[in-house]
Scaffold this active site. Structure first.
Site, short mmCIF file in Angstrom:
data_model
loop_
_atom_site.label_atom_id
_atom_site.label_comp_id
_atom_site.label_asym_id
_atom_site.label_seq_id
_atom_site.Cartn_x
_atom_site.Cartn_y
_atom_site.Cartn_z
N ALA A 145 55.86 34.47 31.02
CA ALA A 145 54.60 33.89 30.60
C ALA A 145 53.55 34.95 30.27
CB ALA A 145 54.08 32.94 31.69
N GLU A 186 35.76 54.49 41.90
CA GLU A 186 35.40 53.52 42.91
C GLU A 186 35.66 54.13 44.28
OE1 GLU A 186 37.86 50.17 41.98
OE2 GLU A 186 39.64 51.05 42.87
N HIS A 231 40.82 46.51 44.99
CA HIS A 231 42.00 47.33 44.76
C HIS A 231 42.59 47.83 46.07
CE1 HIS A 231 40.76 48.47 40.37
NE2 HIS A 231 41.23 47.26 40.48
#
Length: 298
Positions: free
Chosen positions: A19, A211, A249
């Site tokens: 998909a 980050e 994350h």
């Protein structure tokens, strides 16, 4: 020019018939990317129709490369099969493997990164949006309609912030945007991209998005000091992150004073990199810097 990905790149999609693979293959084709085949051993020999293009399915990366001359693969397979997919691509000698898949175990990532490096395959990711050279090619899931060719190079841990900075700077445009992924272990690093952008004559300024967690940004700051002559502007996500909590994350976790946004900002500013407080402020710093001298970080 560009880094890592050009209009000449020929792309295979491992997991194209799933998909997510179907959805993003269609988007890549719509962006002008030369997707030359999919890889699925159970569906080899078939073709998949994407609007006005029929894309063949091969039983292996090697077969796809032999038939089409592919030099890039984009990996959309489930996490349990990520390691095998990258190792297969490396065995075939592919030049670049873009691993979009999220949730690959860290020990699998460590294994396939080392394996790919030994075989001369560059890995971007895992858990990444991929990379785009606007107007030329798009390998991954980055929206192509917010990018146009330009003179800014972008390297980012965060997919969402990649998109936001691309949108904020849509009138300036980009040479290449690379989303390296936010897992604790990634193949292509900030430093790899800094080196490539430094060598790219069409990249005038580099935007670095980091980050909290780890020390990648501090190491990038050291590299900038020693090896980058072009101006660099940065943004660090996570100034308000509470200690000890993973923020989105897998690699974005602060422990004590290690890996904080404040420490990363200080390291970058100490070598002349301007750091924005928000993505919008970061974009404003880019515009300000481009309006000034073209070279140097001062």
């Amino acid at each position: 020019m560009a880094i890592f990905l050009t209009k000449e790149s020929k792309i295979l999609v491992q997991g194209m018939t799933g998909a997510e693979g179907m959805k993003h293959t269609r988007r890549m084709l719509a962006a002008g990317t030369d997707v030359v085949g999919g890889v699925n051993p159970r569906k080899a020999g078939r073709t998949v129709d994407f609007d006005d293009r029929a894309v063949p399915v091969f039983g292996s990366v090697r077969a796809g490369m032999d038939a089409t001359g592919a030099d890039v693969t984009v990996v959309f397979v489930p996490p349990a099969f990520g390691k095998a997919a990258v190792m297969e691509a490396a065995d075939a000698g592919i030049g670049l493997a873009v691993v979009v898949t999220e949730g690959i175990p860290v020990h699998d990532s460590v294994a396939f990164h080392a394996y790919a490096e030994r075989h001369g395959t560059r890995v971007v990711g895992p858990n990444c949006p991929g990379l785009i050279t606007p107007g030329q090619s798009n390998a991954g899931i980055i929206p192509a309609d917010i990018a146009k060719p330009g003179r800014v190079g972008l390297v980012s841990k965060s997919g969402t912030l990649t998109y936001q900075l691309m949108y904020e700077l849509r009138d300036i445009g980009f040479s290449t945007c690379v989303g390296i992924g936010g897992d604790p272990v990634v193949g292509t690093t900030h430093i790899d991209c800094l080196a490539a952008f430094e060598a790219d004559p069409d990249t005038e300024l580099i935007v670095l998005i980091g980050e909290i967690g780890g020390d990648a940004e501090e190491r990038a700051a050291d590299y900038v000091k020693e090896s980058v002559s072009k101006p660099v502007v940065a943004y660090i996500a996570g100034f308000t992150a509470p200690e000890g909590r993973t923020m989105g994350h897998a690699g974005a976790i602060v422990s004590g004073s290690s890996g904080t946004a404040q420490a990363k900002k200080a390291a970058l500013e100490a070598v002349g990199v301007r750091v924005g407080g928000t993505p919008t402020e970061t974009a404003e710093l880019v515009l300000e810097r481009l309006a000034g001298p073209a070279r140097g970080r001062g």
